[in-house]
Each structure stands twice: as structure tokens, then as C-alpha cells.
Design an enzyme around this catalytic site. Sequence first.
Site, mmCIF file in Angstrom:
data_model
loop_
_atom_site.group_PDB
_atom_site.id
_atom_site.type_symbol
_atom_site.label_atom_id
_atom_site.label_comp_id
_atom_site.label_asym_id
_atom_site.label_seq_id
_atom_site.Cartn_x
_atom_site.Cartn_y
_atom_site.Cartn_z
ATOM 1 C CB SER A 13 -0.966 -0.036 1.148
ATOM 2 O OG SER A 13 -0.425 0.209 2.314
ATOM 3 N NE ARG A 88 14.835 -12.053 3.322
ATOM 4 C CZ ARG A 88 14.923 -12.985 3.910
ATOM 5 N NH1 ARG A 88 14.317 -13.911 4.480
ATOM 6 N NH2 ARG A 88 16.222 -13.706 4.053
ATOM 7 C CG HIS A 106 10.054 1.201 11.685
ATOM 8 N ND1 HIS A 106 10.281 -0.232 11.465
ATOM 9 C CD2 HIS A 106 9.699 1.427 13.067
ATOM 10 C CE1 HIS A 106 9.850 -0.621 12.662
ATOM 11 N NE2 HIS A 106 9.707 0.174 13.528
HETATM 12 C C1 GAR Z 1 3.916 -0.516 6.761
HETATM 13 O O1 GAR Z 1 3.097 -0.332 7.850
HETATM 14 C C2 GAR Z 1 5.568 -0.363 6.797
HETATM 15 O O2 GAR Z 1 5.649 0.658 7.786
HETATM 16 C C3 GAR Z 1 6.035 -1.637 7.506
HETATM 17 O O3 GAR Z 1 5.323 -2.560 6.834
HETATM 18 C C4 GAR Z 1 4.144 -2.038 6.234
HETATM 19 C C5 GAR Z 1 3.803 -2.452 5.030
HETATM 20 O O4 GAR Z 1 2.759 -2.412 4.401
HETATM 21 N N1 GAR Z 1 7.370 -1.823 7.524
HETATM 22 C C6 GAR Z 1 8.130 -2.233 8.371
HETATM 23 O O5 GAR Z 1 7.557 -2.634 9.444
HETATM 24 C C7 GAR Z 1 9.782 -2.173 8.172
HETATM 25 N N2 GAR Z 1 10.413 -2.143 9.471
HETATM 26 P P1 GAR Z 1 2.417 -1.933 2.781
HETATM 27 O O6 GAR Z 1 2.942 -3.374 2.154
HETATM 28 O O7 GAR Z 1 0.809 -1.868 2.593
HETATM 29 O O8 GAR Z 1 2.989 -0.811 2.456
#
Ligand code: GAR
Length: 214
Positions: A13, A88, A106
Site C-alpha cells: 500500500s 528482509r 517504519h
Molecule cells: C507498513 O506499515 C510499513 O511501515 C511496515 O510494513 C508495512 C507494509 O505495508 N514496514 C516495516 O515494518 C519495516 N520495518 P504495505 O506493504 O501496505 O506498504
Amino acid sequence: MKSIVILISGRGSNMEAIVRAALPGVRIAAVISNRPDAAGLNFAAAHGIACAVVDHKQFGERAAFDAALAEAIDAHRPDLVVLAGFMRVLTDDFVRHYAGRLINIHPSLLPAFPGLHTHRRALEAGVRVHGATVHFVTPTLDCGPIVVQAVVPVQPGDDEASLAARVLDHEHRIYPQAVRWFAEGRLALGADGRVQVSGESPAPSGWTVPPLEC
Ligand code: GAR
């Protein structure tokens, strides 16, 4: 024109928010996933963006995966590599290769709550404000010079899902903002290791701090 490559692992997203922002001067050269079934690949392909999969399960060593990933990225000669839910841990060599042109989002106000389950941990800790951070990537996980943060007040009755949803909404605002600043050449890393944003207050429109009640 700045060329960017976006790395995803799942829903995508944040990648979608960056694509939909249609940022002037930004060309999305490719979306690369480490998971063949990442839902975000469908959105990217439907929008005519080159997609690739570098499946981490095909590699025994982390370094071998990162080398293959770097090869797939570098084929597009990007100015910026955008980690958008790319789940990853990256090797130091990989991170150093992209020094100054690798950013991550993050879901917490770093340096609080690096790692996983940030919303649950924020609720358990009883914090009054939570949020999201865009930062340049350094070898330490979820660490590095901060580009922009969005503050999300924790509401009474919040659970992990409701808090995650509000934070995600802010992620979708600040990540395109950060990419736009990069593309406009407005981000500079100071000698103090902090990011300076020229020409504009770094506070995004989603910046919400509740008024003090005395
Ligand atoms: C998001 O909330 C992003 O901040 C988090 O994963 C999610 C991905 O959502 N990232 C982390 O935790 C990185 N350490 P998305 O695939 O819908 O963008």
C-alpha cells in the site's frame, strides 16, 4: 527525472501511495518483491510498471540473496531505492552499496519500537503518541537519519488494528512527501548525521499533536 525502484514484500500500500501520488520528476522504474505472491505486484503490473521477483527462498545465504537483489535493482540504474514494507534484513554490504539513496518507512516514531509488532508494543507501553518514520537506511535495523515523521495520537479504546490503520494512513502521506523531497534535491545529510530539508518545513500536513489541556 529521478528514477526509483521500490521494494515490497506484501500488500504494497505504501508503494501504491507513491505511484498514485504521480510525483513530478519521478519515474518508477520497477517494483521488486522478495515474495512471488506479494499482492502489490498486481497493482504495479496493472499500472504498467516493470515487476520482478527475487525470491529469498531460492538462496541459501543472505549475502547471495542480497547480491541477486542488487543486480535486479541496478539493472534499472535508480537514483533512489525505496523500501516499502520490504521485510528482509539487509546485509551491511548491500546497505553500503546504496548509501544515501536507500530509504525505508517504519511504523513507529523511531528510535522507539524498531522491529516487528510496533503497534502492539506501543499500546503495551502506554505511549500517548505513536506514528511512522521515513529514514535513510544504515546497517542497523530500523535505524538511520530521519527524513520525516508523522505523529498519531493513541485514542482511548485503540486496539492494534485501529492504531495500525491510522498510522498507515499517515504513512501514505509522508512517504510520497519524502520521495518528492529527494527528487527535488531538497534532502541533505548534515555533518551531524541529521537530514536537512531545504525550502520547506519538514512537518507534513498529517502532523497532528493534540493540544495541551491545562
Ligand atoms: C507498513 O506499515 C510499513 O511501515 C511496515 O510494513 C508495512 C507494509 O505495508 N514496514 C516495516 O515494518 C519495516 N520495518 P504495505 O506493504 O501496505 O506498504
